[in-house]
Scaffold this active site. Structure first.
Site, mmCIF file in Angstrom:
data_model
loop_
_atom_site.group_PDB
_atom_site.id
_atom_site.type_symbol
_atom_site.label_atom_id
_atom_site.label_comp_id
_atom_site.label_asym_id
_atom_site.label_seq_id
_atom_site.Cartn_x
_atom_site.Cartn_y
_atom_site.Cartn_z
ATOM 1 N N SER A 110 73.199 34.095 61.013
ATOM 2 C CA SER A 110 72.538 32.642 61.476
ATOM 3 C C SER A 110 73.359 32.175 62.459
ATOM 4 C CB SER A 110 72.584 31.855 60.066
ATOM 5 O OG SER A 110 72.223 32.612 59.030
HETATM 6 N N1 SAH Z 1 74.571 35.052 55.422
HETATM 7 C C1 SAH Z 1 74.538 35.828 56.148
HETATM 8 C C2 SAH Z 1 73.055 36.115 56.847
HETATM 9 C C3 SAH Z 1 72.500 37.032 56.325
HETATM 10 S S1 SAH Z 1 70.817 37.588 56.677
HETATM 11 C C4 SAH Z 1 75.605 35.805 57.355
HETATM 12 O O1 SAH Z 1 76.254 34.751 57.261
HETATM 13 O O2 SAH Z 1 75.630 36.626 57.970
HETATM 14 C C5 SAH Z 1 70.080 37.833 55.091
HETATM 15 C C6 SAH Z 1 70.645 38.918 54.258
HETATM 16 O O3 SAH Z 1 69.971 38.646 52.947
HETATM 17 C C7 SAH Z 1 70.626 40.189 54.762
HETATM 18 O O4 SAH Z 1 71.821 40.900 54.854
HETATM 19 C C8 SAH Z 1 69.614 41.036 53.502
HETATM 20 O O5 SAH Z 1 70.040 42.329 53.418
HETATM 21 C C9 SAH Z 1 69.780 39.853 52.473
HETATM 22 N N2 SAH Z 1 68.872 39.884 51.495
HETATM 23 C C10 SAH Z 1 67.316 39.999 51.509
HETATM 24 N N3 SAH Z 1 66.888 40.199 50.478
HETATM 25 C C11 SAH Z 1 67.891 40.036 49.448
HETATM 26 C C12 SAH Z 1 67.898 40.096 48.093
HETATM 27 N N4 SAH Z 1 66.735 40.256 47.237
HETATM 28 N N5 SAH Z 1 68.906 40.068 47.512
HETATM 29 C C13 SAH Z 1 70.289 40.138 48.057
HETATM 30 N N6 SAH Z 1 70.436 40.033 49.437
HETATM 31 C C14 SAH Z 1 68.976 39.828 50.083
#
Ligand code: SAH
Length: 216
Positions: A58
């Site tokens: 993000s």
């Molecule tokens: N917090 C992260 C941003 C991640 S992007 C950072 O600081 O880099 C969103 C993430 O959510 C992705 O890695 C994706 O695989 C995950 N995601 C999406 N749906 C999900 C679910 N149902 N359970 C766990 N993770 C999930």
């Protein structure tokens, strides 16, 4: 890199991020360790960046604002859905008692775990699972943060929030856009919801679509 990091903190201040503990946490977290090698020179740009598997780390401004809205005092147990690169989890680890983070893509989780352990962060626990189901064995939580967008108010997760707790989540709202929603659960278990600002997150992909989010 340190100079770029300091510049980013000044930018965030200029954008209205006021909480000094949040700004400090961003200042001590090396975002360059969380982005792909080829994008290192952009690690301290105030933009979201692609990570592996079509996911994104993000924008620092959004990380700062969402973290601020969690109103952390350092004593909370925090659940994060969507570990991704591990950056948000690292920021949270400096501001709370323990971070529980759930990711559904194994290669991302393996890398994130490695980065946090290299940073000697010990108050972080993670698991590979569908975050839409929360973490019932470790619930209830003082705070919950989603870093992937829910199609509707995440009810299953709200059930795992303590009375007096706060949940921050990007949610698909009316008009075809996404907004950060802030949920507060009062001591009677009543939920109040505020819509804060518009964002663009990757979706929460739920492998169990019938057990969460569906209207009850
Ligand atoms: N917090 C992260 C941003 C991640 S992007 C950072 O600081 O880099 C969103 C993430 O959510 C992705 O890695 C994706 O695989 C995950 N995601 C999406 N749906 C999900 C679910 N149902 N359970 C766990 N993770 C999930």
């Amino acid at each position: 890199m340190l100079e770029q990091r300091a510049m980013l903190i000044m930018t965030l201040r200029g954008q209205g991020v006021r909480d000094t503990s949040v700004l400090n946490a961003l200042e001590v977290t090396p975002r360059d360790a969380f982005v792909p090698q080829a994008l290192r020179q952009h690690a301290y740009d105030n933009v979201s960046l692609p990570i592996a598997h079509g996911q994104t780390i993000s924008q620092p401004y959004v990380v700062a604002r969402m973290t601020e809205e969690l109103e952390l005092t350092g004593r909370e147990r925090v659940l994060e859905i969507g570990t991704g690169s591990g950056y948000q989890a690292a920021v949270l680890s400096y501001l709370s008692r323990r971070v529980y983070s759930i990711e559904r893509l194994r290669p991302l989780l393996v890398e994130a775990d490695r980065r946090l352990s290299q940073l000697k962060i010990t108050n972080y626990t993670s698991k590979l699972a569908d975050g839409a189901l929360g973490w019932p064995e470790a619930a209830p939580f003082d705070r919950i943060i989603l870093t992937c967008a829910a199609a509707d108010h995440p009810r299953t997760l709200l059930e795992q929030l303590k009375p007096g707790g706060i949940m921050i989540a990007p949610v698909d709202v009316e008009g075809g856009h996404q907004a950060i929603c802030k949920y507060r659960k009062d001591t009677d278990g009543q939920i109040t919801t505020d819509q804060l600002f518009d964002v663009k997150f990757v979706p929460l992909v739920t492998d169990n679509p019938t057990t969460d989010i569906a209207d009850t």
